[in-house]
Design a protein around this motif. Structure first.
Motif, mmCIF file in Angstrom:
data_model
loop_
_atom_site.group_PDB
_atom_site.id
_atom_site.type_symbol
_atom_site.label_atom_id
_atom_site.label_comp_id
_atom_site.label_asym_id
_atom_site.label_seq_id
_atom_site.Cartn_x
_atom_site.Cartn_y
_atom_site.Cartn_z
ATOM 1 N N LEU A 6 0.834 -1.196 0.000
ATOM 2 C CA LEU A 6 0.000 0.000 0.000
ATOM 3 C C LEU A 6 0.872 1.250 0.000
ATOM 4 O O LEU A 6 1.824 1.363 0.781
ATOM 5 C CB LEU A 6 -0.909 0.019 1.230
ATOM 6 C CG LEU A 6 -2.032 -1.028 1.243
ATOM 7 C CD1 LEU A 6 -2.769 -0.978 2.572
ATOM 8 C CD2 LEU A 6 -3.005 -0.781 0.091
ATOM 9 N N PRO A 7 0.579 2.225 -0.856
ATOM 10 C CA PRO A 7 1.354 3.474 -0.851
ATOM 11 C C PRO A 7 0.969 4.340 0.349
ATOM 12 O O PRO A 7 -0.091 4.162 0.957
ATOM 13 C CB PRO A 7 0.956 4.132 -2.174
ATOM 14 C CG PRO A 7 -0.397 3.590 -2.473
ATOM 15 C CD PRO A 7 -0.427 2.191 -1.927
ATOM 16 N N LYS A 8 1.822 5.295 0.669
ATOM 17 C CA LYS A 8 1.564 6.172 1.806
ATOM 18 C C LYS A 8 0.442 7.153 1.531
ATOM 19 O O LYS A 8 -0.176 7.671 2.451
ATOM 20 C CB LYS A 8 2.840 6.922 2.173
ATOM 21 C CG LYS A 8 3.964 6.011 2.655
ATOM 22 C CD LYS A 8 5.203 6.816 3.020
ATOM 23 C CE LYS A 8 6.321 5.897 3.512
ATOM 24 N NZ LYS A 8 7.549 6.663 3.849
ATOM 25 N N LYS A 9 0.189 7.475 0.253
ATOM 26 C CA LYS A 9 -0.883 8.400 -0.105
ATOM 27 C C LYS A 9 -1.621 7.851 -1.318
ATOM 28 O O LYS A 9 -1.136 6.952 -2.017
ATOM 29 C CB LYS A 9 -0.329 9.785 -0.409
ATOM 30 C CG LYS A 9 0.735 9.807 -1.481
ATOM 31 C CD LYS A 9 1.271 11.214 -1.669
ATOM 32 C CE LYS A 9 2.363 11.231 -2.740
ATOM 33 N NZ LYS A 9 2.905 12.588 -2.960
ATOM 34 N N ASN A 10 -2.807 8.397 -1.564
ATOM 35 C CA ASN A 10 -3.620 7.933 -2.693
ATOM 36 C C ASN A 10 -2.945 8.300 -4.020
ATOM 37 O O ASN A 10 -2.518 9.444 -4.228
ATOM 38 C CB ASN A 10 -5.010 8.562 -2.642
ATOM 39 C CG ASN A 10 -5.801 8.057 -1.445
ATOM 40 O OD1 ASN A 10 -5.570 6.941 -0.970
ATOM 41 N ND2 ASN A 10 -6.724 8.861 -0.956
ATOM 42 N N LEU A 11 -2.875 7.315 -4.918
ATOM 43 C CA LEU A 11 -2.247 7.516 -6.220
ATOM 44 C C LEU A 11 -3.186 7.060 -7.319
ATOM 45 O O LEU A 11 -4.103 6.257 -7.095
ATOM 46 C CB LEU A 11 -0.925 6.727 -6.309
ATOM 47 C CG LEU A 11 0.179 7.112 -5.320
ATOM 48 C CD1 LEU A 11 1.361 6.163 -5.464
ATOM 49 C CD2 LEU A 11 0.632 8.550 -5.555
#
Length: 627
Positions: A6-11
Motif C-alpha cells: 500500500l502506498p503512503k498516499k492515494n495515487l
C-alpha cells in the motif's frame, strides 16, 4: 485495485502495473526492483537491464484491447510509459492510425519507431486539447464543427507565440495537420463500411476544411518559420584535412579492436569494432546513416563478387579493372525504396566477417536481423551517434561539420570543381541515391558561393560600364577587378583634378577631393573668411556630382565604440564561437539587456556585426589552413 504494498498516499491507478510472473500489482517505478527477486520467475530467464525495459516486458503480458492487433499493442508497450503513452493507448482514433501504419509498413522493423513517433505526437495533441478546449478525443478534433478548437490545440502543442507569430516547433504543426487529415480519411472509410453516412459526411467535410483553410491558420506561418530559420546560416562543409584525420584514426581503431575481438570475443570488443566498421562504411561511401545502420545481415551474406563481363572489361582501363576486383559491392534499400550500392574494401570485409563469426558469442540475438546489431537487444547502432563519437575522439578542428549530410554535400560540391560530364554526374547521383535534379538543387556548390563568385561579375561590369567588353563570353571567361577605379570622362572635371594635384602636394587628387567630399557630407566644411585655394574650389565644384554618387553606392557607417562591443560580446559571444548568425529575437534580447550601451543600434546592426566577426574568423581559419 489492491497493490502488493500500500502506498503512503492515494495515487492514480495508471501508476501501477502487474508483474508478468506473479501478477502482483506494483508501482511502475519500483517494478524493476521486485522483478529481481520474484519467486515465480523462471530460472532460464535472463534479466534485462533498465527500468523502462521491465515496464515494457510486463506490458506485453496485458491482453490487447478489442480490435487492436498484437503488433500495434507491442509498439504501444515499447513506448516510454508516461502520460503521452497512456493518452495514445486509450484513444480509438490514435489506435486506428497505428493499425493503418502497421498494416502499411509494419513488416519493416526500422519503421516501428516512425509509427510510435506518429502516435506519440497525437497523444501530446490530445493532452493539449483537453487543456485549451472542451474536446476529449481525437475523433472530436476531426469534427468540422470543432475546427477552431482543433486549430487552438495544434497551436498550443507546437508552441505558437501570438505576439511574434512564430512557432517554437513549427514542424510539429505541419505533421499534426497531416495526421489529422489521415485520421479523417480513416474515419470516413470506416463509416462507409459500417453504413454510418452522417459520420462519413462529417469526416469528409473536415478534409475539405483542411484543404481550404488549414494553410491559412497553421501551415503557412509554420512553413514560413521553418524557411526563415534557414536564412543567413553559414554553410559549413567538412575540411578535407579533417576527413583525412578521421580516416586515419578509424584505421588505427579497427586494427586494435580486430585483434582484441579475435583474442577475446567479448560484447564490449564486438560493439567497438561494429561502431568503427559502420563509420568506415558510411564515410567511404558517403551514404545516409540510416541506410548503412539498418543494413540487414542477409544483404551482406547474399552478395556475390562476380567477375565483370569480358566485353565490359575491354572498355575499362587496367586500373578500373583492378578496382572492380578490389571492392565488394552490396545492394541495399535506400530512400523511397531505391536500390543503392555500398562498396566495401578488403579490410572492412575482414572486420565484418569477424563480426558475423562472433555474433552469438558476444550476445547478439539470432532474431536480430541487422548487420551492425547491438548485443542483448533487437536494435542497431545509429551511424550518426558513431560518427559524432569518433569525430570528438580524434581531436579534429571542426567535429560538428562531420555529419553524413554535410559529407554528401561535400562530394557534390567537389563534383562541380571537377567539371564532370552529364553522364558522369548521372552516375554519381545514382550512386548517392538521389535524382540528378536533387543533385543540382541541393548538392552542388552552395547558393551563396555561386552568387558571389558568378553573378557578382555581371553587376560589377554593369557598375563600371564595361558590359560591352565581355560580349559573347561566358561567366567563367569574364575577368574583372572589383577594386578597379572608374574613370571620369568630363574635361572640366579632369582640369579640376589637375588643379587639386598641383595645390595639395603630398596628397593625390582623389585623396584631396575625397576628404573635402566627406566634410561636405557631414556638414563640417570650414567657412573661414580666408580666400579659397584652388583645391577648395575644386572640392566645392565636385560636391554636387558626389551627392549623386553617394545616393547610389555609399552607406553611412557609425564606428563601434568599446562600450558597444563589450555589450554585444557579453551576450552574443557564443554565436561567434559557434560560427552561428543570431536570430532577430537574440539581437532584440541583447539590446533589451544593454539599453544604455546599445541605444543607438538596431537589431540588424548587431546581426551583421556578428556575421562580419564570423566571416573574419573563417577567413583567418582558411588562411591558417593553407599556410
Amino acid at each position: 485495485m489492491i497493490p502488493r504494498k500500500l502506498p503512503k498516499k492515494n495515487l492514480d491507478g495508471e501508476r501501477f502495473m502487474h508483474c508478468i510472473y506473479c501478477q502482483g500489482l506494483f508501482l511502475k517505478k519500483t517494478l524493476w526492483r521486485h522483478l529481481k527477486i520474484c519467486k515465480f520467475k523462471r530460472s532460464d530467464v535472463k534479466p534485462k537491464p533498465g527500468r523502462t525495459r521491465v515496464q515494457t516486458l510486463c506490458g506485453f503480458a496485458q491482453p490487447p484491447p478489442p480490435g487492436v492487433t498484437h503488433g500495434v499493442w507491442k509498439l504501444l508497450n515499447a513506448m516510454n510509459q508516461d502520460e503521452v503513452a497512456l493518452a495514445a493507448r486509450n484513444d480509438w482514433s490514435i489506435l486506428e492510425l497505428g493499425k493503418h501504419l502497421y498494416n502499411k509498413c509494419g513488416s519493416r522493423i526500422k519503421m516501428h519507431e516512425y509509427i510510435r513517433q506518429k502516435m506519440r505526437e497525437l497523444g501530446r495533441l490530445l493532452i493539449c486539447a483537453r487543456k485549451v478546449s472542451p474536446l476529449t478525443s481525437i475523433k472530436e478534433l476531426t469534427n468540422p464543427e470543432n475546427f477552431l478548437h482543433t486549430v487552438d490545440a495544434v497551436k498550443e502543442t507546437a508552441g505558437y507565440n501570438e505576439k511574434t507569430g512564430l512557432y517554437e516547433n513549427p514542424s510539429i504543426a505541419v505533421k499534426l495537420g497531416q495526421s489529422l487529415n489521415k485520421i479523417a480519411m480513416l474515419i470516413e472509410s470506416q463509416s462507409i463500411i459500417s453504413g454510418d453516412k452522417a459520420t462519413a459526411k462529417a469526416a469528409n467535410s473536415f478534409q475539405q476544411l483542411y484543404q481550404s483553410r488549414w494553410s491559412e491558420y497553421i501551415s503557412a506561418s509554420a512553413r514560413r518559420t521553418l524557411e526563415e530559420a534557414k536564412w543567413n546560416k553559414p554553410t559549413l562543409l567538412p575540411f578535407t584535412e579533417d576527413v583525412k584525420l578521421l580516416h586515419l584514426y578509424l584505421d588505427e581503431q579497427e586494427k586494435i579492436y580486430y585483434k582484441l575481438l579475435s583474442a577475446q570475443p567479448l560484447s564490449h570488443h564486438w560493439s567497438k569494432l561494429a561502431k568503427v566498421t559502420l563509420t568506415q562504411v558510411m564515410l567511404f561511401n558517403r551514404r545516409r546513416e540510416g541506410e548503412v545502420s539498418q543494413m540487414p545481415l542477409s544483404a551482406y551474406t547474399s552478395s556475390i563478387q562476380s567477375d565483370a563481363h569480358p566485353d565490359i572489361s575491354m572498355a575499362l582501363s587496367e586500373l578500373e579493372n583492378k578496382l572492380c576486383q578490389y571492392f565488394k559491392r552490396i545492394e541495399i534499400r535506400g530512400k523511397r525504396g531505391r536500390k543503392v550500392p555500398v562498396l566495401v574494401t578488403p579490410s572492412m570485409q575482414e572486420s565484418i566477417n569477424l563480426l558475423i563469426k562472433n555474433r552469438n558469442r558476444c550476445g547478439v540475438p539470432n532474431e536480430n536481423s541487422f548487420l551492425f546489431a547491438r548485443p542483448f537487444a533487437m536494435t542497431y547502432y545509429r551511424g550518426s551517434d558513431c560518427i559524432r563519437e569518433f569525430a570528438r575522439e580524434c581531436n579534429i578542428e571542426k567535429p560538428e561539420t562531420l555529419t553524413t549530410t554535410k559529407l554528401r554535400k561535400q562530394i557534390g560540391t567537389l563534383s562541380e570543381v571537377l567539371n564532370l560530364s552529364n553522364t558522369e554526374l548521372d552516375l554519381l547521383a545514382d550512386f548517392l541515391g538521389h535524382d540528378i535534379r536533387v543533385h543540382r538543387q541541393f548538392y552542388r556548390l552552395p547558393e551563396g558561393t555561386l552568387q558571389l563568385a558568378k553573378m557578382s561579375k555581371i553587376f560589377l561590369a554593369l557598375e563600371k560600364g564595361r558590359l560591352a567588353d565581355f560580349k559573347g563570353k561566358s561567366l567563367d571567361e569574364i575577368n574583372i577587378d572589383p577594386e578597379e577605379k572608374v574613370t571620369v570622362d568630363s574635361d572640366l572635371e579632369d582640369t579640376q583634378l589637375k588643379e587639386c594635384t598641383q595645390v595639395s602636394a603630398p596628397h593625390t587628387a582623389f585623396e584631396d577631393c575625397n576628404d573635402s567630399l566627406l566634410q561636405a557630407d557631414r556638414g563640417l566644411k570650414n567657412k573661414a573668411s580666408a580666400p579659397q585655394t584652388a583645391s577648395e574650389h575644386c572640392d566645392d565644384s565636385l560636391v554636387p556630382a558626389d551627392k549623386g554618387l553617394k545616393k547610389k553606392g555609399e552607406v553611412k557607417r557609425t564606428p563601434w565604440n568599446q562600450q558597444e562591443v563589450h555589450a554585444v560580446e557579453k551576450h552574443l559571444m557564443k554565436f561567434i564561437k559557434n560560427r552561428n548568425v543570431p536570430r532577430k529575437t537574440d539581437c532584440v534580447r541583447c539590446i533589451e539587456a544593454e539599453p544604455q550601451a546599445l541605444k543607438n543600434r538596431e537589431w540588424s546592426a548587431l546581426k551583421f556585426y556578428i556575421k562580419n566577426r564570423i566571416s573574419a574568423l573563417q577567413r583567418k581559419d582558411l588562411a591558417h589552413k593553407f599556410s
